[in-house]
Design an enzyme around this catalytic site. Sequence first.
Site, PDB file in Angstrom:
ATOM      1  N   ASN A   1     -10.123  -1.489  -0.078  1.00 10.83           N
ATOM      2  CA  ASN A   1     -11.350  -0.849   0.403  1.00 10.83           C
ATOM      3  C   ASN A   1     -11.395   0.642   0.075  1.00 10.83           C
ATOM      4  O   ASN A   1     -12.470   1.247   0.095  1.00 10.83           O
ATOM      5  CB  ASN A   1     -11.520  -1.073   1.913  1.00 10.83           C
ATOM      6  N   HIS A   2     -10.238   1.249  -0.238  1.00 10.38           N
ATOM      7  CA  HIS A   2     -10.228   2.675  -0.611  1.00 10.38           C
ATOM      8  C   HIS A   2     -10.272   2.888  -2.130  1.00 10.38           C
ATOM      9  O   HIS A   2     -10.038   4.004  -2.605  1.00 10.38           O
ATOM     10  CB  HIS A   2      -8.988   3.360  -0.033  1.00 10.38           C
TER      11      HIS A   2
ATOM     12  N   HIS B   1      -6.607  -8.371   0.261  1.00  8.35           N
ATOM     13  CA  HIS B   1      -6.655  -7.105   0.991  1.00  8.35           C
ATOM     14  C   HIS B   1      -7.620  -7.265   2.157  1.00  8.35           C
ATOM     15  O   HIS B   1      -8.834  -7.206   1.994  1.00  8.35           O
ATOM     16  CB  HIS B   1      -7.117  -6.002   0.031  1.00  8.35           C
TER      17      HIS B   1
ATOM     18  N   HIS C   1      -0.973  -2.288   6.660  1.00  6.80           N
ATOM     19  CA  HIS C   1       0.112  -1.303   6.608  1.00  6.80           C
ATOM     20  C   HIS C   1       1.272  -1.653   7.544  1.00  6.80           C
ATOM     21  O   HIS C   1       2.141  -0.822   7.779  1.00  6.80           O
ATOM     22  CB  HIS C   1      -0.389   0.114   6.903  1.00  6.80           C
TER      23      HIS C   1
ATOM     24  N   ASP D   1       0.804  -1.234   0.000  1.00  7.32           N
ATOM     25  CA  ASP D   1       0.000   0.000   0.000  1.00  7.32           C
ATOM     26  C   ASP D   1       0.838   1.287   0.000  1.00  7.32           C
ATOM     27  O   ASP D   1       1.428   1.637   1.024  1.00  7.32           O
ATOM     28  CB  ASP D   1      -0.930   0.049   1.212  1.00  7.32           C
TER      29      ASP D   1
ATOM     30  N   GLU E   1      -4.033   1.717  -3.280  1.00  8.67           N
ATOM     31  CA  GLU E   1      -5.327   2.196  -2.747  1.00  8.67           C
ATOM     32  C   GLU E   1      -5.227   3.465  -1.918  1.00  8.67           C
ATOM     33  O   GLU E   1      -6.223   4.144  -1.706  1.00  8.67           O
ATOM     34  CB  GLU E   1      -6.022   1.092  -1.937  1.00  8.67           C
ATOM     35  N   ASN E   2      -4.008   3.771  -1.404  1.00  8.81           N
ATOM     36  CA  ASN E   2      -3.841   4.973  -0.573  1.00  8.81           C
ATOM     37  C   ASN E   2      -2.917   5.997  -1.221  1.00  8.81           C
ATOM     38  O   ASN E   2      -2.389   6.885  -0.549  1.00  8.81           O
ATOM     39  CB  ASN E   2      -3.255   4.603   0.800  1.00  8.81           C
TER      40      ASN E   2
HETATM   41 FE   LIG Z   1      -4.104   0.541   2.623  1.00 11.56          FE
HETATM   42 FE   LIG Z   2      -7.102  -1.028   2.823  1.00  7.12          FE
END
Ligand SMILES: [Fe+2]
Ligand SMILES: [Fe+2]
Length: 272
Positions: free
Chosen positions: A67-68, A153, A180, A8, A39-40
């Site tokens: 999820n992001h 994930h 993370h 990530d 995703e981040n």
């Molecule tokens: Fe993440």
């Molecule tokens: Fe995530």
Amino acid sequence: MRLLFVGDVVGRSGRAAVLQQVPLLRQRWRLDFVVVNGENAAGGFGITEAIVQEFLAVGVDAVTLGNHAFDQREALAFIDRQPRLIRPANYPPGTPGRGAAVIENAAGARLLIVNVLGRIFMEALDDPFAALERELAPFPLGDGCDAVVVDVHAEATSEKWALAHYLDGRASAVIGTHTHAPSADHRILSGGAAFITDVGMTGDYDSVIGMDKDEPLRRFTKRIPSGRFEPAQGPATLCAVAVEIASTGLAKAIAPVRIGGLLNAAAPEFWS
Ligand SMILES: [Fe+2]
Ligand SMILES: [Fe+2]
């Protein structure tokens, strides 16, 4: 076949590490494929088309999400014209984009990449096991493709292990993302899949999972939000795993990669 999977990427600091390191590592380790969880990447929340293009331009082959995935609303539109951007496969039918993609490199090797979201301590979603079954079916390992990497994930370690065993023998690598924090349990499972519970983030570890510490601490101690979450801006540690894949499509070796920032450095001995 040599695969590097980068965890990530959080904010500007994480992106800088990817842009600087990926071209060097591609060359140093003669990598066949580089996959990055993005995703981040945009301010800690989601990804923009410009960032995807920046990553692809420095030698990233594909970008996975989580999820992001759609925190940046523009992703709902551009994901359909970006075949190397892969969102979780177990979103409801009709969600824009794709949950899997086959990427072919210059040498003609074909890598199937699948992304799934866990369901424990996360938003309610379709069954990840069933979604994997659906995505893997058209591309059996060694037949429809040369290697399979699955980005699992998820929050719960139990769900990640269960998904890894479910995929063992059918995937080259099952790589955990989302927490993370890198785990120290990278190994080859009995059926030949490389696995790690979590590869860790590529971001500033002087933070709360990539975010500047102040606002998370305020929320934990006072319960009342008083600002936005902002990515920490210190130097990132690039966290990844190196996976060596045999011609059968099963994994031969997996090792952690940590470069820069606060964490102890790590590199795969089998590529030195
Ligand atoms: Fe993440
Ligand atoms: Fe995530």
